[in-house]
Design a protein around this motif. Structure first.
Motif, short mmCIF file in Angstrom:
data_model
loop_
_atom_site.label_atom_id
_atom_site.label_comp_id
_atom_site.label_asym_id
_atom_site.label_seq_id
_atom_site.Cartn_x
_atom_site.Cartn_y
_atom_site.Cartn_z
N SER A 91 28.73 38.99 34.24
CA SER A 91 29.66 39.33 33.16
C SER A 91 29.40 38.37 31.99
N LYS B 164 31.06 35.07 31.86
CA LYS B 164 30.79 34.02 32.86
C LYS B 164 29.44 33.36 32.63
N GLU C 268 39.95 45.90 28.49
CA GLU C 268 39.21 44.62 28.54
C GLU C 268 39.23 43.97 27.15
N ARG D 29 34.44 46.15 38.37
CA ARG D 29 34.24 47.36 37.56
C ARG D 29 33.64 48.47 38.40
#
Ligand code: ASP
Length: 421
Positions: A358, A361, A48, A199
């Motif tokens: 997240s 976002k 990531e 995830r």
């Protein structure tokens, strides 16, 4: 009895852990048809990070971080003596080169697409290592590319499964009389581009395969001895829920019990497939059984503590009531931003929601809501849920917290908490 095993990142975190996996597989190989494996240890977090650098054009840093991941895997490859297995090395290196070439050449604007492409290498690396190692240890198996069998929509970061297509491909590809090793978490869309299931999604992959193949049992190997009534990270004297129903397990995972991914249980319930949670550290212990009839559903209170939640309080700009049309609009914004709701409460003028989002976002979510609403929020609040609470005193550490929201039903009591300032 046909079964599927799933091993998470912690259960394959180094060469010793992979040797332990081999021991578990070789003493349970009767009827074992698929082993689903996650990325090794914290590789997905590291990838990531690679992706974050890639999206802002820091290609050199992205490549450097990728090389660190490859070095880490190479150490494991050497300790497992796979460094002379030419056929395996060709496959492993082709994944590493493919990723580096993608980072160097393929700069695209669609962040979601590049996210799933980049993070998928964690699972591709881990399964190629484990499949080759098991083959070398007389546990003959076939490596299956999950992107060829798990078909999804185009929602790359948290894609939805196309069950019909997936079931057809899974049944064409997997012969339950043989052993296969495949990746959790990843799939592909109708154009063949890599997608991910969210995830911690490998449990869900295992459950999809179990359901499509109608196996008898799915065993998820964990670092704890089964489903506990509280997270030992936060609470002492936890107890194992030895035998609970699908319904109770769905409630617990929805409420945030992190041992099972929330989507895992439903496909199993629909086909009446047993789910066992067992410890890879003590494989002969019974663990927890989740099936149609739960004997221990109400025996002990379960405490689910979720820190790092995001509390939103949304009001109309002109003091009009919050109506269904507002709620419907708010939820469509939640849906498109991937905000996962864990608790909600409304009054005449405001709608409060506690959930997770997240960090990538977050800004988008707030600015979309602010177009029509006033928005206040608290980051890093805690959500504490106690199920079957009648026999339990309110935990001591609650006293040092300020209660922002409290909800109580017959079976469950929930608090949104913040540290007292
Ligand atoms: N490797 C992915 C993650 O770390 C999927 C999984 O482990 O279930 O989220």
């Amino acid at each position: 009895m046909i079964k599927i095993f799933k091993f998470g990142g912690a259960s394959v975190k180094n060469s010793d852990a992979i040797i332990n996996l081999k021991e578990i597989v070789s003493s349970n190989k009767e009827g074992l048809s698929v082993i689903i494996v996650s990325a090794i240890d914290k590789t997905t977090n590291q990838l990531e990070n690679v992706w974050k650098n890639y999206t802002v054009g820091n290609i050199n840093t992205a490549i450097k971080k990728t090389n660190n991941c490859i070095d880490f895997h190479n150490e494991i490859i050497n300790s497992l003596s796979l460094n002379e297995d030419e056929e395996f090395l060709k496959i492993f290196d082709s994944f590493s080169n493919e990723l580096k070439e993608f980072l160097e050449n393929d700069f695209k604007d669609d962040n979601n697409l590049s996210y799933s492409k980049i993070v998928s290498y964690g699972e591709l690396w881990s399964t190629s290592i484990i499949s080759a190692y098991l083959n070398g240890q007389s546990l003959s198996n076939k490596w299956v590319d999950a992107r060829r069998i798990i078909k999804t929509n185009n929602n790359y970061i948290e894609s939805k499964v196309d069950w019909l297509k997936t079931s057809e491909l899974v049944n064409q590809t997997i012969n339950t009389k043989k052993l296969h090793v495949s990746q959790g978490f990843i799939g592909s869309n109708s154009d063949g581009l890599t997608t991910t299931l969210g995830r911690e999604g490998s449990d869900f992959t295992a459950s999809i395969l179990a359901s499509c193949l109608s196996v008898h049992e799915l065993v998820i190997w964990k670092d704890v001895d089964g489903l506990l009534n509280a997270d030992p990270k936060w609470f002492n004297n936890t107890k194992i829920l030895k035998n609970i129903s699908y319904k109770e397990a769905i409630e617990l995972s929805y409420l945030g019990a992190s041992v099972i991914h929330p989507n895992t249980v439903k496909p199993l319930q629909n086909k009446n497939i047993n789910l066992r949670l067992k410890s890879f550290l003590a494989p002969s212990n019974m663990g927890s059984l989740i099936s149609e009839n739960g004997l221990n559903d109400r025996e002990v209170p379960s405490i689910i503590y979720k820190p790092d939640q995001f509390l939103l309080s949304i009001t109309t700009k002109d003091y009009s009531f919050i109506f269904e049309e507002h709620i419907s609009e708010i939820f469509s914004i939640f849906y498109s931003s991937g905000y996962r709701v864990h608790l909600m409460q409304n009054s005449a003028l405001s709608f409060s929601v506690c959930g997770i989002i997240s960090p990538f976002k977050l800004t988008g979510l707030i600015s979309d809501l602010q177009k029509n609403y006033k928005v206040k929020y608290n980051e890093k609040v805690d959500l504490l849920t106690i199920r079957h609470y009648d026999s339990l005193d309110v935990p001591e550490f609650l006293k040092s917290k300020q209660v922002l929201i409290q909800q109580r039903s017959r079976a469950t009591i929930r608090f949104v908490l913040k540290n007292k300032s």
